[in-house]
Motif scaffolding. Structure first.
Motif, PDB file in Angstrom:
ATOM      1  N   ALA A  46       0.836  -1.202   0.000  1.00  0.00           N
ATOM      2  CA  ALA A  46       0.000   0.000   0.000  1.00  0.00           C
ATOM      3  C   ALA A  46       0.872   1.253   0.000  1.00  0.00           C
ATOM      4  O   ALA A  46       0.590   2.221  -0.723  1.00  0.00           O
ATOM      5  CB  ALA A  46      -0.935  -0.005   1.209  1.00  0.00           C
ATOM      6  N   MET A  47       1.942   1.232   0.772  1.00  0.00           N
ATOM      7  CA  MET A  47       2.863   2.381   0.823  1.00  0.00           C
ATOM      8  C   MET A  47       3.518   2.613  -0.542  1.00  0.00           C
ATOM      9  O   MET A  47       3.692   3.767  -0.962  1.00  0.00           O
ATOM     10  CB  MET A  47       3.923   2.180   1.907  1.00  0.00           C
ATOM     11  N   ILE A  48       3.872   1.535  -1.204  1.00  0.00           N
ATOM     12  CA  ILE A  48       4.441   1.675  -2.558  1.00  0.00           C
ATOM     13  C   ILE A  48       3.412   2.337  -3.477  1.00  0.00           C
ATOM     14  O   ILE A  48       3.747   3.251  -4.246  1.00  0.00           O
ATOM     15  CB  ILE A  48       4.895   0.308  -3.114  1.00  0.00           C
ATOM     16  N   CYS A  49       2.160   1.889  -3.373  1.00  0.00           N
ATOM     17  CA  CYS A  49       1.101   2.504  -4.194  1.00  0.00           C
ATOM     18  C   CYS A  49       0.942   3.989  -3.854  1.00  0.00           C
ATOM     19  O   CYS A  49       0.791   4.820  -4.751  1.00  0.00           O
ATOM     20  CB  CYS A  49      -0.222   1.780  -3.993  1.00  0.00           C
ATOM     21  N   ALA A  56       0.812   7.237 -11.310  1.00  0.00           N
ATOM     22  CA  ALA A  56       0.098   6.092 -11.872  1.00  0.00           C
ATOM     23  C   ALA A  56      -1.396   6.266 -11.583  1.00  0.00           C
ATOM     24  O   ALA A  56      -1.780   6.742 -10.509  1.00  0.00           O
ATOM     25  CB  ALA A  56       0.605   4.788 -11.263  1.00  0.00           C
ATOM     26  N   GLU A  57      -2.197   5.869 -12.547  1.00  0.00           N
ATOM     27  CA  GLU A  57      -3.635   6.025 -12.430  1.00  0.00           C
ATOM     28  C   GLU A  57      -4.185   5.134 -11.313  1.00  0.00           C
ATOM     29  O   GLU A  57      -3.850   3.950 -11.221  1.00  0.00           O
ATOM     30  CB  GLU A  57      -4.285   5.627 -13.764  1.00  0.00           C
ATOM     31  N   LEU A  62      -5.833   1.884  -5.116  1.00  0.00           N
ATOM     32  CA  LEU A  62      -5.225   0.566  -4.895  1.00  0.00           C
ATOM     33  C   LEU A  62      -4.509   0.516  -3.551  1.00  0.00           C
ATOM     34  O   LEU A  62      -4.625  -0.473  -2.807  1.00  0.00           O
ATOM     35  CB  LEU A  62      -4.256   0.216  -6.036  1.00  0.00           C
ATOM     36  N   GLY A  63      -3.800   1.581  -3.220  1.00  0.00           N
ATOM     37  CA  GLY A  63      -3.121   1.640  -1.916  1.00  0.00           C
ATOM     38  C   GLY A  63      -4.103   1.566  -0.768  1.00  0.00           C
ATOM     39  O   GLY A  63      -3.871   0.874   0.231  1.00  0.00           O
ATOM     40  N   GLY A  64      -5.234   2.274  -0.905  1.00  0.00           N
ATOM     41  CA  GLY A  64      -6.262   2.228   0.137  1.00  0.00           C
ATOM     42  C   GLY A  64      -6.866   0.843   0.294  1.00  0.00           C
ATOM     43  O   GLY A  64      -7.109   0.380   1.410  1.00  0.00           O
TER      44      GLY A  64
END
Length: 183
Positions: A46-49, A56-57, A62-64
């Motif tokens: 998630a942190m990477i997202c 990135a769209e 996605l991270g959430g």
């Protein structure tokens, strides 16, 4: 050593059972690790997202989702664990202390005798050298006769003082079979 047998009439209540279950499952068997590792991995991704927001769209979405899954599933795991303990306490009717078994300890080689109330399981004899492990908690001693079977010796229920019971057990067991649980 004292040659008089020590008898513990184990009356188990809900708190004693809950404390033991938490110790046995989460601490001794370390079953907290899998949900914690899962949460760590999901939050890491998630942190990477989140670092990709604006690059990135739908990276934030996605991270959430990953963070939510990483937090919710372990919470459900632990919620079910504690709910199952509560259900077991209710099923066993441990809201008030219940006499479950009597443990007699002697200096003889086969010095551990566990007697369940009449008609519920009989008598079990265990040799001192067969004892798997003993854990001393704040208000109870957990006597493991195997990795999967333990008998609880709650404080104040022996016919000797808690200190005398502890001393007797420490004299009968090798040091590596005695562990104090830090609270």
């Amino acid at each position: 050593m004292n040659s008089k047998p020590i008898t513990v009439t184990s009356r188990i209540d809900g708190k004693t059972f809950r404390d033991f279950a938490v110790f046995d499952i989460l601490i001794r068997q370390k079953r907290w690790k899998s949900p914690a590792i899962f949460a760590g991995i999901m939050i890491f991704f998630a942190m990477i997202c989140f670092t990709q927001i604006g690059k990135a769209e739908q990276a934030g979405l996605l991270g959430g989702v990953l963070a939510g899954i990483g937090l919710i599933l372990p919470a459900v795991y632990f919620g079910n664990f504690f709910y199952s303990i509560k259900a077991q306490i209710k099923k066993l009717k441990l809201d008030t202390p219940k006499h479950v078994y009597t443990v007699t300890l002697t200096e003889a080689e086969d010095g551990i005798t566990i007697v369940t109330p009449t008609g519920e399981g009989g008598t079990l004899r265990v040799r001192w050298d067969q004892l798997h492990m003993v854990y001393q908690a704040a208000s109870c001693i957990y006597l493991f006769i195997s990795p999967r079977q333990a008998f609880l010796l709650p404080s104040g229920q022996a016919d000797v003082s808690d200190e005398a019971l502890e001393k007797f057990l420490k004299e009968k067991l090798p040091q590596e079979k005695w562990s104090v649980i830090k609270k």
